[in-house]
Write an enzyme that holds these catalytic residues in place. Structure first.
Site, short mmCIF file in Angstrom:
data_model
loop_
_atom_site.label_atom_id
_atom_site.label_comp_id
_atom_site.label_asym_id
_atom_site.label_seq_id
_atom_site.Cartn_x
_atom_site.Cartn_y
_atom_site.Cartn_z
N THR A 27 -15.07 3.78 33.01
CA THR A 27 -13.75 3.22 32.71
C THR A 27 -13.20 4.01 31.54
O THR A 27 -13.93 4.75 30.88
CB THR A 27 -13.85 1.74 32.31
N VAL A 58 -18.28 2.52 29.23
CA VAL A 58 -17.12 1.85 28.60
C VAL A 58 -16.82 2.54 27.27
O VAL A 58 -17.74 2.82 26.48
CB VAL A 58 -17.40 0.35 28.37
N ILE A 85 -22.03 3.93 26.29
CA ILE A 85 -20.83 3.85 25.47
C ILE A 85 -20.16 5.23 25.48
O ILE A 85 -20.83 6.25 25.33
CB ILE A 85 -21.15 3.40 24.02
N LYS A 86 -18.86 5.23 25.72
CA LYS A 86 -18.10 6.48 25.70
C LYS A 86 -17.56 6.69 24.29
O LYS A 86 -16.83 5.85 23.76
CB LYS A 86 -16.95 6.44 26.71
N ILE A 87 -17.94 7.82 23.71
CA ILE A 87 -17.55 8.15 22.34
C ILE A 87 -16.69 9.41 22.37
O ILE A 87 -17.12 10.44 22.91
CB ILE A 87 -18.81 8.41 21.47
#
Ligand code: G3P
Length: 225
Positions: A27, A58, A85-87
């Site tokens: 996402t 996310v 986790i998208k960083i």
């Protein structure tokens, strides 16, 4: 190469994973806002739809490293399963990636537009880096070349980080990044119909059907054996 769905719509993803060999869902903030739903319900609904084993990526909306880490922990605790986790590929992001890896949280470094951004994020410990292919093409950069450079350097330096290419407008871009060694791609749900469709396949099937019906009518092999 593995395929993921770039979507926050659980219903669309449910239909896709029923048919296609999809290994996870990505996402981004824009995709989530398009669904106009309550965030917690959207994301927990997605996790329920795909089950605990599929990847769910996310993105943090924090910009400072420690706040990114806190948000990642909160999201992981709430969503469970195979969570990433998208960083974003920023200086604070690099620090966050290192801190997150110390806590064994899986990380996708996102909004990658250059080879050096990808290399830095990989050195920081990212599990995936996500180059934005079409957004690079839009600004006249050889996006396929960038993905190729990233793949080459990851091989050269034996980095375990995988490439998760994102942002596509046509099937040729998907094919080209696959040839360059992208380990994964993420596509909007409707795009998968473009990947599997070929007019010659339809034509071949029409021919088989016509020949078969001419001899056996509506009976199928399973009815006749
Ligand atoms: O999820 C990130 C990326 O897929 C968005 O790219 O070009 O489709 O907006 P774009």
């Amino acid at each position: 190469m593995i395929y993921l769905a770039d979507s926050a719509c659980a219903e669309a993803v449910r239909g896709l994973i029923d048919l296609f060999p999809i290994e996870g869902v990505t996402t981004n903030p824009t995709i989530i806002t398009r669904e106009k739903g309550e965030l917690s319900a959207l994301l927990t609904g997605m996790r329920k739809t795909i089950g605990p084993d599929m990847m769910l990526h996310v993105q943090t909306m924090q910009t400072e490293a420690c706040a990114m880490v806190r948000e990642a922990i909160a999201l992981k605790d709430a969503l469970g399963g195979n969570f990433y986790i998208k960083i974003p590929a920023t200086a604070q992001g690099l620090k966050a990636i290192r801190l997150l890896k110390q806590q064994n949280i899986q990380v996708t470094a996102t909004a990658i537009f250059s080879t050096q951004q990808a290399l830095l994020c990989a050195r920081a410990g990212a599990d995936f880096v996500a180059p934005y292919v079409n957004k690079l093409s839009d600004i006249c950069v050889n996006a396929i070349g960038v993905v190729g450079e990233i793949a080459q350097l990851f091989r050269e330096f034996s980095l375990p980080t995988r490439i998760l290419s994102a942002s596509f407008r046509n099937v040729d871009q998907v094919n080209q990044v696959a040839l360059m060694g992208s380990h994964a791609i993420t596509l909007p749900v409707p795009f998968y119909d473009k990947l599997i469709y070929h007019p010659m396949t339809d034509l071949a099937l029409e021919g088989f059907d016509k020949d078969w019906q001419g001899v056996y009518g509506e009976k199928k092999p399973g009815d006749m054996i």
